[in-house]
Scaffold this active site. Structure first.
Site, short mmCIF file in Angstrom:
data_model
loop_
_atom_site.label_atom_id
_atom_site.label_comp_id
_atom_site.label_asym_id
_atom_site.label_seq_id
_atom_site.Cartn_x
_atom_site.Cartn_y
_atom_site.Cartn_z
CE1 TYR A 72 9.76 48.51 49.71
CE2 TYR A 72 8.90 46.58 49.26
CZ TYR A 72 10.50 47.52 49.56
OH TYR A 72 11.41 46.44 50.37
CG PHE A 124 31.69 44.27 27.83
CD1 PHE A 124 32.47 44.05 26.59
CD2 PHE A 124 31.19 44.81 28.22
CE1 PHE A 124 32.47 45.48 26.51
CE2 PHE A 124 31.30 45.72 28.31
CZ PHE A 124 32.14 46.32 27.38
CG ASP A 125 33.25 46.24 31.28
OD1 ASP A 125 32.26 45.99 30.84
OD2 ASP A 125 33.92 47.63 30.90
CG ASP A 215 25.97 38.68 28.91
OD1 ASP A 215 25.05 39.69 28.72
OD2 ASP A 215 26.94 39.59 28.72
CB ALA A 217 23.38 43.53 26.64
CE LYS A 258 25.19 47.36 27.51
NZ LYS A 258 24.54 47.13 29.06
CG HIS A 450 37.72 49.73 31.53
ND1 HIS A 450 37.33 49.17 31.82
CD2 HIS A 450 36.37 50.00 30.92
CE1 HIS A 450 36.62 48.67 31.90
NE2 HIS A 450 36.22 48.82 31.52
#
Length: 458
Positions: A72, A124-125, A215, A217, A258, A450
């Site tokens: 843990y 992005f979304d 960001d 990714a 990614k 979407h």
């Protein structure tokens, strides 16, 4: 020597996939209310819905899964992840979370609230959603060259820094809670951001005392493009380029699904601000779990530590981006427009050019995505007005700068033969493009519509 690079790996295991008939596919998509997210994966032949978490892990990663420490707190796997991340990014502190949007959930409310704005080369979304959930507003500021899908520009993902200054002056520096640099720029077509542009954006942010969040990714793909296209970086390694990129931000959020080539996981990085790290930890514990696991199993942490390193391998990146370039070359011969040059993780078909008779409010990019599934069982997605949704203040449909149908290629999954099938399907659709009609929404949620909206053909 061939222009394209074959897989720098050999295949040890395969997963069978099936091909439904045209009639079966039409029945499936109708039952899914013409939303590709509602399809069962068993009913998809080639799945290009996303490159997020859909890649194939290596033998080293699977071996790491078996060695994961499930403690843990104080897990060995957590410590290995910290060492791997520090080696690549050069930051002092890291916090694992269960995926990229979890990182955004932790970070965005730390900087944003009602009355503030976030400015990005493009949100992005999920990033846009978390900006809005924090009460702020998201403003996109990509260079104008990105809007011309046909003409070449080596770094179409760049921030429009002249406009960035104008926006900061317009809203006032105190109202700009965050500047977000997305690498690569997904919404603009998987397009890279140059080091020069990142450096200049960072200088502007420093001048106005505005924090910079990266960001991250697809940071490794962005580093590859810098190495290939930007003067002064040809002889630098992917890690060296990555370290410089991240030196221009104070914090990053990352979907590790990614470029770390894992099925689940995310990461927050803090350059050196101890107080900022303490705030991240305090928010992570109630939202994601204790800091040494952050919503992940020890085996996931182990796979991420290994995958971060594999994702920076030059031979792998050359093959990875070579797949997209192969697709692009085939579409050039067929006269099918896409965001050019080819992006890192996906090819973004210009649905506005293929379906000029379908207006933005009838969703040409979604129309093409649906037709691809009906034609050949290929699942892709809309990166256009359908994804952009409605203006949060007026409730009116937003007209996106782009109408892209994104073909996101999973890492280490599909072969050249699969890519040839995709090209053949797009050519078949192009030949009858003028016969296609758009769609309208019959039901939608207020945010990130979407994923779950229902549509019907017009």
């Amino acid at each position: 020597m061939t222009k394209y690079y074959a897989e720098p790996f050999k295949i040890k295991m395969v997963e069978p996939i099936k091909v439904l008939s045209r009639e079966e596919r039409e029945e499936k998509i109708q039952k899914a209310n013409y939303n590709v997210f509602a399809l069962d994966s068993d009913d998809v032949y080639i799945d290009l819905l996303t490159d997020s978490g859909t890649g194939a892990m290596s033998d080293q990663q699977w071996g790491g899964v078996m060695m994961g420490d499930e403690a843990y707190s104080g897990s060995r796997s957590f410590k290995r992840l910290m060492e791997s991340a520090k080696d690549i990014f050069g930051y002092e502190y890291f916090q694992p979370v269960h995926q990229g949007r979890a990182a955004e959930k932790v970070v965005m409310p730390m900087y944003l609230e009602k009355g503030k704005v976030a400015i990005s080369n493009m949100h992005f979304d999920t990033t846009r959603a978390h900006v809005e959930l924090a009460g702020a507003r998201a403003i996109d500021c990509v260079i104008k060259e990105a809007q011309d899908t046909v003409n070449y520009h080596p770094f179409k993902g760049n921030m429009d820094n002249e406009r960035l200054v104008t926006l900061i002056e317009k809203y006032g520096p105190e109202k700009v809670g965050l500047i977000i640099i997305t690498v690569t720029n997904n919404s603009a077509g998987g397009q890279p951001v140059s080091m020069e542009n990142i450096r200049e954006t960072s200088k502007i942010a420093a001048k106005y005392n505005i924090p910079v969040c990266i960001d991250a990714a697809r940071y490794a793909e962005n580093a590859y493009f810098i190495k290939q296209r930007e003067e002064g970086y040809a002889d630098k390694s992917i890690k060296e380029i990555a370290r410089e990129m991240f030196s221009y931000g104070e914090i990053f959020t990352m979907s590790a699904k990614k470029d770390a080539i894992i099925n689940m996981g995310g990461l927050i990085g803090i350059k050196k601000d101890t107080a900022l790290y303490e705030t991240v930890k305090a928010r992570t514990i109630p939202l994601e779990g204790f800091i040494s696991y952050g919503g992940l199993a020890g085996r996931d942490l182990e796979a991420m530590a290994i995958g971060l390193q594999e994702g920076t391998n030059f031979d792998y990146l050359q093959y990875r981006i070579g797949q997209i370039e192969y697709l692009a070359a085939k579409l050039d011969k067929a006269g099918i427009a896409y965001q050019s040059p080819a992006g890192g993780h996906a090819l973004f078909i210009d649905a506005k050019k293929m379906l000029p008779h379908i207006p933005y409010y009838q969703f040409p990019a979604q129309t093409l995505a649906l037709e691809l599934y009906k034609e050949a069982g290929i699942r892709s997605c809309d990166i256009g007005s359908y994804m952009m949704g409605n203006n949060p203040d007026t409730g009116q449909q937003i007209e996106s700068e782009f109408e892209f149908t994104r073909l996101a290629v999973p890492r280490r999954v599909y072969t050249q033969s699969h890519l040839d099938v995709i090209v053949e399907a797009l050519i078949a659709i192009k030949e009858r493009a003028d016969q296609l009609n758009g769609y309208e929404i019959t039901w939608e949620p207020p945010i990130l519509r979407h994923f779950t909206a229902k549509l019907k053909p017009l």
